[in-house]
Motif scaffolding. Structure first.
Motif, short mmCIF file in Angstrom:
data_model
loop_
_atom_site.label_atom_id
_atom_site.label_comp_id
_atom_site.label_asym_id
_atom_site.label_seq_id
_atom_site.Cartn_x
_atom_site.Cartn_y
_atom_site.Cartn_z
N TYR A 97 0.83 -1.21 0.00
CA TYR A 97 0.00 0.00 0.00
C TYR A 97 0.86 1.26 0.00
O TYR A 97 0.56 2.23 -0.71
CB TYR A 97 -0.94 0.03 1.20
N GLY B 106 2.39 1.75 -3.44
CA GLY B 106 1.37 2.26 -4.36
C GLY B 106 1.06 3.73 -4.12
O GLY B 106 0.88 4.50 -5.06
N PHE B 107 1.00 4.11 -2.85
CA PHE B 107 0.73 5.51 -2.51
C PHE B 107 1.84 6.43 -3.01
O PHE B 107 1.57 7.48 -3.60
CB PHE B 107 0.54 5.67 -1.00
N SER C 228 1.74 6.64 -6.83
CA SER C 228 0.60 7.46 -7.25
C SER C 228 0.86 8.93 -6.99
O SER C 228 0.51 9.78 -7.82
CB SER C 228 -0.67 7.02 -6.51
N GLN D 133 -0.85 5.29 -13.57
CA GLN D 133 -1.64 5.40 -12.34
C GLN D 133 -2.67 4.26 -12.26
O GLN D 133 -2.86 3.65 -11.21
CB GLN D 133 -2.33 6.75 -12.31
N ILE D 134 -3.30 3.96 -13.39
CA ILE D 134 -4.28 2.87 -13.42
C ILE D 134 -3.61 1.54 -13.11
O ILE D 134 -4.11 0.74 -12.31
CB ILE D 134 -4.99 2.82 -14.80
N THR E 135 -0.84 1.08 -11.45
CA THR E 135 -0.43 1.10 -10.05
C THR E 135 -1.60 0.78 -9.13
O THR E 135 -1.46 -0.01 -8.18
CB THR E 135 0.16 2.49 -9.69
N HIS E 136 -2.74 1.37 -9.39
CA HIS E 136 -3.90 1.11 -8.53
C HIS E 136 -4.36 -0.34 -8.63
O HIS E 136 -4.73 -0.94 -7.63
CB HIS E 136 -5.05 2.06 -8.91
N ASN F 205 -1.28 -2.44 -6.82
CA ASN F 205 -0.96 -2.24 -5.40
C ASN F 205 -2.18 -2.13 -4.50
O ASN F 205 -2.10 -2.49 -3.32
CB ASN F 205 -0.08 -1.00 -5.23
N PHE F 206 -3.27 -1.59 -5.00
CA PHE F 206 -4.44 -1.40 -4.13
C PHE F 206 -5.50 -2.47 -4.34
O PHE F 206 -6.09 -2.95 -3.39
CB PHE F 206 -5.04 -0.01 -4.36
#
Length: 146
Positions: free
Chosen positions: A22, A25-26, A29, A60-61, A63-64, A67-68
């Motif tokens: 997390y 990913g943060f 982002s 960004q897509i 990564t989300h 990671n999220f």
């Protein structure tokens, strides 16, 4: 914690690795967002700005998702995850496309012009001191009241 795409509990995996995912990913982002804003505010040509912002959005897509949402396309449920993502994207495209179509059609209907070049829905009323219309005109034709 659970392994992505399996649903099986892995006792060796600790909460620290989940938090690390997390946090990674943060940070990624945040860097991509700041990079997109920096590109927008810079003196780059407009085409380069668009390319940088679109690239940052696509990264960004990814990564989300990675990671999220913990989507990994290597595993038992990779096909189901891919179908889920494609179905969601198609629903979003249908909603966005339908909204665009409806709004552009509505805009076209509201800005229609008549043969004289003026708006076909033009009405003019001359009001007296008491606030009641004395004579009402619609498309340059006087309307009579019964």
């Amino acid at each position: 914690m659970t392994k992505p795409n399996t649903g099986h509990i892995n006792p060796q995996e600790s909460a620290a690795s989940e938090i690390k995912s997390y946090a990674t990913g943060f940070v990624i982002s945040l860097i991509l967002t700041v990079g997109a804003f920096a590109a927008l505010l810079s003196d780059l040509p407009t085409t380069w700005k668009v390319v940088v912002i679109c690239t940052a959005a696509l990264l960004q897509i990814v990564t989300h998702m990675r990671n999220f949402l913990h989507l990994s396309f290597s595993g038992n449920q990779s096909r189901e995850d891919l179908l889920l993502v494609l179905f969601s994207a198609s629903l979003l495209a249908i909603m966005a496309g339908g909204t665009w179509y409806i709004m552009s059609d509505l805009s076209g209907r509201m800005h229609q012009t008549g043969e004289s070049g003026s708006s076909s829905h033009r009405a003019l009323a001359a009001y007296s001191n008491n606030g009641k219309p004395q004579q009402v005109w619609l498309n340059n034709v006087p309307l009579t009241r019964n």
